[in-house]
Design an enzyme around this catalytic site. Structure first.
Site, mmCIF file in Angstrom:
data_model
loop_
_atom_site.group_PDB
_atom_site.id
_atom_site.type_symbol
_atom_site.label_atom_id
_atom_site.label_comp_id
_atom_site.label_asym_id
_atom_site.label_seq_id
_atom_site.Cartn_x
_atom_site.Cartn_y
_atom_site.Cartn_z
ATOM 1 C CG MET A 79 -7.277 -26.261 -6.414
ATOM 2 S SD MET A 79 -8.857 -27.204 -7.124
ATOM 3 C CE MET A 79 -8.592 -26.987 -8.817
ATOM 4 C CG HIS A 80 -8.753 -21.463 -8.668
ATOM 5 N ND1 HIS A 80 -9.031 -22.463 -9.667
ATOM 6 C CD2 HIS A 80 -9.556 -21.820 -7.740
ATOM 7 C CE1 HIS A 80 -9.983 -23.148 -9.490
ATOM 8 N NE2 HIS A 80 -10.428 -22.885 -8.124
ATOM 9 C CG ASP A 236 -7.731 -27.240 -2.248
ATOM 10 O OD1 ASP A 236 -8.159 -27.335 -3.373
ATOM 11 O OD2 ASP A 236 -7.580 -26.187 -1.562
#
Length: 491
Positions: A79-80, A236
């Site tokens: 992520m991110h 995830d």
């Protein structure tokens, strides 16, 4: 047949799952992280695509008939990360990853611009999130910022290469700080604070919804048919939840991957940002979740294995088990990449404390296993402070293979931990389930059920009591070093 693709930090995993939810095959391809400067963590998006192709074509090579029967694909990903594209879909710079800590000042500026950010986004502004990274690029690389046509999360860049479409799911997008998490839509106010608008964002979907068909040239290269749906997928952690059936409120999982996550499903949006607890959308419609996140988990074991010259992680764990002894007062702070929950401290560092001539490699390794467990205990504590009730905990991720570590975690957390058969497949299996749901439209509760239990690690009350005393020392060590970490970072 259904295919799940998980773009992790250290590699891409692809799993092939049949209609009975049996993992027919899996393949992996490695990735490396670039750290060109202190606090920086980057990857080349092209390496993601190459690794994805490598993993999937390996499945085609070994299981061509099964691959030809795939009708749905689900995506999961780290992520991110900020993947910046120009108007011709060219990557403008290396992607800035989730464990990059350079944008601390930008977090403060973003909060100054939008004081309501924690309420809207469900989270504090932290360097790991996507929005502060874009403020950093605007300040330090304005020539690149001016060329941005689209900002995509890592797995969604893979989707673009697979389908030609700009799309994302709610769970992954909730980790950008641009999403109105309660409303499950982009927030114009948060986007405007970083000089962006919805034109630069992908279209939003639920994780179970189809986002487009696989491009013909990709389908041909992968040995698939001509009508393969690609699901919205998930970040995830939400994909991991889909894989182990964490949908009902109060059900939870603990993930021992590169980072560490304690994930709890919620029936509604329940933010508690002040203590570093994340509140995100789940990958299923009408559900949300909370997470406590530690930035270094199984990666700490990899690090100490390399540091001590052990032949491999399995050998080092065997040495720890054979030694069969306590580390006494030896402590390890697992903040090799800074820390998120509960400290929100990008300057925190890894520390061994209490070393003597008598300590061995096995002692260092056990201290690492305990230190990661103590970090999870901090996360469990702040979830409890918010009134979150955890009814059950499953364990997933690469670290789920170690029963020794499971025993330490159960003792430290003071609760039983359930290990599932194939738990190390994790998010890729959950992604395959989402790929199935995008094709069939089934009820998620009938598909995303917990896999069979492999074993349950029960806590030992005496060991739990010993760890409670040591956990107090662990917390005091961080408090005493916190200001020194900041001073060190400024020199």
């Amino acid at each position: 047949m259904y295919l799940g693709i998980d773009l992790g930090t250290s590699g891409v995993k692809a799993v092939l799952v049949d209609h009975d939810q049996t993992v027919v095959a899996q393949a992996t391809a490695p990735l490396t992280v670039s750290r060109p400067r202190p606090l920086w963590s980057e990857q080349d998006p092209e390496s993601w695509w190459q690794a994805t192709n490598s993993a999937v074509t390996e499945l085609r090579r070994c299981y061509p008939r099964d691959m030809a029967e795939v009708t749905g694909i689900g995506l999961s990903g780290q992520m991110h990360g900020a993947t910046l594209l120009d108007g011709r879909d060219r990557v403008l710079r290396p992607a800035i990853l989730w464990n990059d800590g350079r944008s601390g000042a930008e977090c403060a500026e973003l909060t100054r611009r939008v004081p309501e950010l924690p309420r809207i986004a469900g989270n504090l502004a932290m360097p790991g999130f996507t929005a502060p990274k874009l403020l950093w690029v605007a300040e330090h690389e304005p020539e690149i910022f001016g060329q941005i046509a689209k900002v995509l999360l890592p797995k969604d860049y893979i989707r673009l290469r697979m389908t030609g479409r700009y799309a994302s799911d709610m769970s992954d997008s909730a980790g950008t700080l641009w999403l109105d998490v309660a409303g499950r839509r982009w927030s114009p106010e948060l986007l405007d604070a970083t000089g962006l608008d919805e034109d630069e964002m992908p279209e939003l979907f639920e994780g179970t919804e189809p986002t487009g068909l696989l491009l013909p040239e990709v389908a041909s290269a992968w040995g698939l048919g001509d009508a393969v749906e690609v699901a919205g997928g998930a970040g995830d952690n939400a994909a991991g939840a889909a894989g182990v059936g964490v949908l009902k409120p109060g059900s939870a999982f603990l993930s021992l991957g590169t980072s560490g996550v304690l994930f709890v499903a919620n029936a509604g949006f329940a933010p508690n940002p002040d203590r570093g607890v994340h509140a995100f959308c789940h990958c299923f419609p009408g559900l949300w979740h909370q997470m406590s996140v530690i930035l270094s988990a199984a990666s700490c074991l990899t690090w100490v294995t390399r540091l001590t010259g052990a032949a491999g992680e399995s050998q080092l764990l065997a040495e720890v088990e054979a030694a069969g002894r306590s580390t006494g007062s030896l402590l390890f702070l697992p903040y090799l990449s800074g820390e998120r929950t509960p400290h929100n401290d990008p300057h925190a560092k890894g520390v061994f404390f209490g070393l003597t001539h008598e300590h061995t490699r096995a002692d260092l390794a056990r201290a690492v296993l305990e230190g990661v467990a103590y970090a999870f205990a901090d996360g469990q504590g702040v979830l409890g402070e918010a009134g979150t009730e955890i009814t059950s905990v499953s364990v997933i991720g690469g670290g789920a293979r170690s029963r020794l570590w499971g025993g330490i975690l159960a003792d430290v957390l003071g609760r039983p931990l359930t290990y599932h058969a194939g738990g190390d497949v994790g998010p890729a299996f959950g992604a395959a389930r989402l790929g199935r749901l995008a094709v069939t439209g089934e009820d998620p509760l009938t598909v995303c059920t917990p896999p069979d239990s492999d074993f349950v690690s029960e806590p030992d009350p005496e060991a739990s009591e010993r760890h409670a005393a040591k956990l107090a020392l662990y917390r005091g060590l961080y408090r005493n070093l916190q200001e020194m970490f900041r001073v060190q970072a400024s020199t």
